[in-house]
Design a protein around this motif. Sequence first.
Motif, PDB file in Angstrom:
ATOM      1  N   ALA A 167      13.426  55.298 117.005  1.00 43.06           N
ATOM      2  CA  ALA A 167      13.662  55.019 118.413  1.00 43.06           C
ATOM      3  C   ALA A 167      12.353  54.643 119.093  1.00 43.06           C
ATOM      4  O   ALA A 167      11.386  55.397 119.040  1.00 43.06           O
ATOM      5  CB  ALA A 167      14.275  56.236 119.102  1.00 43.06           C
ATOM      6  N   VAL A 195      22.558  59.060 118.929  1.00 42.60           N
ATOM      7  CA  VAL A 195      22.245  58.565 120.273  1.00 42.60           C
ATOM      8  C   VAL A 195      22.471  59.658 121.311  1.00 42.60           C
ATOM      9  O   VAL A 195      21.753  59.726 122.318  1.00 42.60           O
ATOM     10  CB  VAL A 195      23.084  57.307 120.588  1.00 42.60           C
ATOM     11  CG1 VAL A 195      22.912  56.887 122.043  1.00 42.60           C
ATOM     12  CG2 VAL A 195      22.673  56.161 119.670  1.00 42.60           C
ATOM     13  N   VAL A 227      20.639  52.555 125.602  1.00 47.10           N
ATOM     14  CA  VAL A 227      20.150  52.555 124.225  1.00 47.10           C
ATOM     15  C   VAL A 227      20.657  51.271 123.590  1.00 47.10           C
ATOM     16  O   VAL A 227      21.867  50.998 123.582  1.00 47.10           O
ATOM     17  CB  VAL A 227      20.646  53.776 123.431  1.00 47.10           C
ATOM     18  CG1 VAL A 227      20.220  53.672 121.965  1.00 47.10           C
ATOM     19  CG2 VAL A 227      20.109  55.063 124.052  1.00 47.10           C
TER      20      VAL A 227
END
Length: 406
Positions: free
Chosen positions: A231, A329, A341
């Motif tokens: 991420a 997520v 996201v």
Amino acid sequence: MISIHNEPQPTDLGDVRVANRAVVLRHVRLHAPCSRADIAAATGLNKATVSSLVAELIERRLVRETGLTENRVGRPATMLVLDGEPYAALGLQIGADDLVVVAVDLGGNRLLTWRRAFPAPTSSPGETVRALATLARRAVGRVTGQGRTVLGLTVGVPGLVDTTGAVPLASGLGWRDVPLAAELRAALRETGFTIGVDTDANLAVLAEQRHGTYAGTADLVHLTGGVSVSAGVLAGGRLLRGGRGHAGELGHVCLDPAGPACPCGRRGCLAGLTALPAVVRRLLPDTEQDGPVTDYLPEVDRILVLARQEDPFVLAGLAEVGRHLGHGVSVLANLLNPEAVVVGGHFATLAPWLLPAARAELAARTLAPQAGGCRLDASTLDSCATALGGATAALATIEAGRLPAG
């Protein structure tokens, strides 16, 4: 490379001028065409300072005049836009089965995008450095042959990167303690430009913020899809790096202690359940009968064909992968509450089948109602997001107000 978002901290008149130059450049980038008066009014800088800075930027061909506009009160004003035609920045990325280089000008316009097939997970670090150097030299030769000066080059790696540009661990590549920046500098010898290394996710989220659907979003995450899952996190408009630069390794959050083995040595990691090699093994169990996969594109194409044909086994597998993706997520949504996201790589390619289950799982596992407002979408950038972000990062010195050499 620690951050491309550090603001200059004025300590003397020289630093104040650098900071003011960065303010002017940023305004022109975001609001062009604009006049000197527009810049002064929007930034609070006085008109004399703006005129002096603009003259300097025009002289160095970072900004240019485009003519007059009549659609305003008072005298016609000369409008300004970014120039930067004499300059270029490069970004490279290491993928599951290829290397990519992107070159952009100061305005972020692509000058070239090249891919080279390369099996990085089964190659040694030395082989990868040599291949990166070869690709970089070709790209440098192309843009310098056009009369441009290369300002910098940044490489995106699917793994941990420290502040020296070394890679302590990239489990998807089988790397440990690889001094990538130093080795690439040695391979390229005297370049005259800066060479940086960052995580693929950090660079991808910079590309998203500059060029993607959520451009300008202050709280944004890009989740990479490829040989690993990481991420890249923007919080309040700044990259979230952590104490030693290792933030963002969502791929090694354990979702299922009894799950499949992950290349990191643990079990049930998000990457072990959803990274590209895991997805191919899950949906195409016959693929590795003849040895490790070194070219994933044909396998992804096979999955797409089977999904479009509504193959029950593949559809069930994609829904399962989607649920794991949504679970991962939800961790981000609960901890960081991003506005969005954005998923890239194979997640974006397979998004029509992954995201319905992922969004449902995200909503079910997030404490705040409606997932705290977090949207989950596929990236609209192509598979070169990391390289595009690398080129963007290589412009950092100029965008921070430092003039190019020469």
